[in-house]
Design a protein around this motif. Sequence first.
Motif, short mmCIF file in Angstrom:
data_model
loop_
_atom_site.label_atom_id
_atom_site.label_comp_id
_atom_site.label_asym_id
_atom_site.label_seq_id
_atom_site.Cartn_x
_atom_site.Cartn_y
_atom_site.Cartn_z
N ALA A 116 0.84 -1.20 0.00
CA ALA A 116 0.00 0.00 0.00
C ALA A 116 0.87 1.25 0.00
O ALA A 116 1.97 1.26 0.56
CB ALA A 116 -0.91 -0.01 1.22
N LEU A 117 0.36 2.30 -0.61
CA LEU A 117 1.12 3.56 -0.61
C LEU A 117 1.35 4.06 0.82
O LEU A 117 2.38 4.68 1.10
CB LEU A 117 0.37 4.61 -1.43
CG LEU A 117 0.28 4.33 -2.94
CD1 LEU A 117 -0.59 5.38 -3.62
CD2 LEU A 117 1.67 4.32 -3.56
N THR A 118 0.42 3.77 1.69
CA THR A 118 0.57 4.19 3.08
C THR A 118 1.67 3.42 3.81
O THR A 118 2.08 3.82 4.90
CB THR A 118 -0.76 4.01 3.84
OG1 THR A 118 -1.21 2.67 3.66
CG2 THR A 118 -1.81 4.98 3.33
N SER A 119 2.13 2.31 3.22
CA SER A 119 3.15 1.49 3.88
C SER A 119 4.56 1.82 3.43
O SER A 119 5.52 1.22 3.92
CB SER A 119 2.88 0.00 3.60
OG SER A 119 3.26 -0.36 2.27
N LEU A 120 4.70 2.75 2.48
CA LEU A 120 6.02 3.05 1.93
C LEU A 120 6.79 4.00 2.84
O LEU A 120 6.24 4.99 3.35
CB LEU A 120 5.89 3.67 0.53
CG LEU A 120 5.17 2.82 -0.52
CD1 LEU A 120 5.19 3.53 -1.88
CD2 LEU A 120 5.76 1.42 -0.62
N VAL A 121 8.06 3.68 3.05
CA VAL A 121 8.96 4.49 3.88
C VAL A 121 10.10 4.95 2.98
O VAL A 121 10.77 4.14 2.35
CB VAL A 121 9.51 3.69 5.06
CG1 VAL A 121 10.42 4.56 5.93
CG2 VAL A 121 8.37 3.10 5.89
N PHE A 122 10.34 6.26 2.92
CA PHE A 122 11.29 6.81 1.96
C PHE A 122 12.63 7.20 2.59
O PHE A 122 12.69 7.67 3.72
CB PHE A 122 10.69 8.04 1.27
CG PHE A 122 9.52 7.72 0.39
CD1 PHE A 122 9.71 7.31 -0.92
CD2 PHE A 122 8.23 7.80 0.88
CE1 PHE A 122 8.63 7.00 -1.73
CE2 PHE A 122 7.13 7.49 0.09
CZ PHE A 122 7.34 7.09 -1.23
N GLY A 123 13.68 6.99 1.81
CA GLY A 123 15.02 7.41 2.17
C GLY A 123 15.84 7.50 0.90
O GLY A 123 15.31 7.40 -0.20
N GLY A 124 17.16 7.68 1.05
CA GLY A 124 17.96 7.71 -0.17
C GLY A 124 19.35 8.27 0.02
O GLY A 124 19.77 8.61 1.13
N HIS A 125 20.04 8.34 -1.10
CA HIS A 125 21.36 8.96 -1.17
C HIS A 125 21.29 10.20 -2.05
O HIS A 125 20.56 10.21 -3.05
CB HIS A 125 22.39 8.00 -1.78
CG HIS A 125 22.89 6.95 -0.85
ND1 HIS A 125 22.66 5.60 -1.04
CD2 HIS A 125 23.62 7.05 0.29
CE1 HIS A 125 23.23 4.91 -0.05
NE2 HIS A 125 23.82 5.76 0.76
N ASP A 126 22.08 11.20 -1.70
CA ASP A 126 22.24 12.36 -2.57
C ASP A 126 23.51 13.10 -2.18
O ASP A 126 23.97 12.99 -1.04
CB ASP A 126 21.04 13.32 -2.47
CG ASP A 126 20.80 14.10 -3.75
OD1 ASP A 126 21.78 14.67 -4.30
OD2 ASP A 126 19.66 14.13 -4.23
N THR A 127 24.07 13.81 -3.14
CA THR A 127 25.27 14.61 -2.87
C THR A 127 24.90 16.05 -2.54
O THR A 127 25.78 16.85 -2.24
CB THR A 127 26.21 14.59 -4.09
OG1 THR A 127 25.49 15.04 -5.24
CG2 THR A 127 26.74 13.18 -4.34
N LEU A 128 23.62 16.38 -2.60
CA LEU A 128 23.14 17.72 -2.26
C LEU A 128 22.59 17.73 -0.84
O LEU A 128 22.19 16.69 -0.31
CB LEU A 128 22.06 18.17 -3.23
CG LEU A 128 22.44 18.18 -4.72
CD1 LEU A 128 21.24 18.57 -5.57
CD2 LEU A 128 23.60 19.13 -4.96
N ASP A 129 22.52 18.92 -0.22
CA ASP A 129 22.01 18.99 1.15
C ASP A 129 20.80 19.89 1.29
O ASP A 129 20.41 20.24 2.40
CB ASP A 129 23.12 19.43 2.11
CG ASP A 129 23.73 20.78 1.73
OD1 ASP A 129 23.20 21.45 0.81
OD2 ASP A 129 24.73 21.17 2.36
N CYS A 130 20.16 20.27 0.19
CA CYS A 130 18.95 21.09 0.27
C CYS A 130 17.82 20.25 0.86
O CYS A 130 17.51 19.17 0.35
CB CYS A 130 18.57 21.59 -1.13
SG CYS A 130 17.03 22.56 -1.16
N PRO A 131 17.17 20.71 1.93
CA PRO A 131 16.08 19.93 2.54
C PRO A 131 14.96 19.65 1.54
O PRO A 131 14.67 20.47 0.66
CB PRO A 131 15.60 20.82 3.69
CG PRO A 131 16.74 21.72 3.99
CD PRO A 131 17.43 21.96 2.68
N LEU A 132 14.33 18.50 1.68
CA LEU A 132 13.25 18.14 0.77
C LEU A 132 12.12 19.18 0.79
O LEU A 132 11.52 19.46 -0.25
CB LEU A 132 12.67 16.77 1.16
CG LEU A 132 13.37 15.53 0.62
CD1 LEU A 132 12.59 14.29 1.07
CD2 LEU A 132 13.48 15.56 -0.89
#
Length: 396
Positions: A81-97
């Motif tokens: 379910a879309l409600t069950s998705l937990v997001f994270g990741g890698h990036d070289t930038l530091d601008c807040p989402l």
Amino acid sequence: MTAHADREGRTDAPDRTGTPRTSRAPGLTGPAGRTGVWFIGARGSVATTATAGCAAIAAGLHPPTGMVTETPPFTDTGLPALTSLVFGGHDTLDCPLSKRAEALADGGVLPHGLPSAVRAELDVADAEIRPGGPFPGDTRTDEELIAAFAADLTDFTRRHGLARTVVVNVASTEPAPGPDDPRLPASSLYAAAALRAGCPYANFTPSTGLRTPALTDAVASSGLPHAGRDGKTGQTLLRSVLAPMFLQRALAVRAWSGSNLLGGGDGAALADPAAAAAKERVLADTFGAAPEGEVHIDDVPAMGDWKTAWDHIAFDGFLGSRMILQTIWQGCDSALAAPLVLDLARLLARAHEAGISGPLPELGFYFKDPDGGTSAALAEQYAALLGFAERLRGRA
């Protein structure tokens, strides 16, 4: 290299790239069966749009427009379910989402007011973004980078008690590696880390990813599902519909030329003529050989996340009558890509849960450069995708 423990506590000897040989079994089921979605390029336009969009849909603020997995053929396929998705990741930038989302709203990519409405969800995801690499002057070896990225993935999955984590590359397109370059490209480092951490993987960019000889053995031994390269969002999508039409109607295409104007960071990388190869491949695969004509890609930074694509098709009709079809496609690349990225994450997670491994040509519907064994025609790709839905239900 040392052995690595999998999510059930077993320790398997890694192969020569450090990938555990036993990763076929699904991971432990976490609270509510939650699924991780780990974006490479997590602060980019596509990832930000997908993260904000998932939160908006889950909260009932917007319908799931553009999400194929939310249509009736995918009901009861066991997708997370879309409600069950937990997001994270890698990036070289530091601008807040949250700041990135505000900028996208200012540019018309996200609806006005949406960033503030889903600010809490964006902040939670932002806290799970880890530094990527290699950075300029980074002295870490390929092995050290892979180990660091894999450790981030494993930590994310374990801390949240996730059933599994799917890695999706949505980073800016990288330059093609040179034939004598001794180092793996960054996209392949992240892909290798996904394999090592036991994570299904999709490459939504034209970058190398898993498509390097250095990872062939690791991919084969991983037992993980993985999918395609280079997401199909605009001009190539249209070509995969129109080209079969000409073929099926026995209309002889004499020439097919195209032009793209785009910004958003990808414009400069895709201005390389080699980047048009996937667009032309659709025509070559459909007709047996590409018609006369080329695709030109122009970098226009002022366009931001928006793009315009033209196609000029010269063809012959009955008794050699000369005719022309012209098309114009104008759209927002991030808004076109985000629902497809969420689809892929859900489909790969379900495939992993079902014990399906290896390349998934059935997901060629989503890619310019799909895994082998699939047609270039969108209708046939869609039929294969529906067949995959039946497979997930256990009926095929």
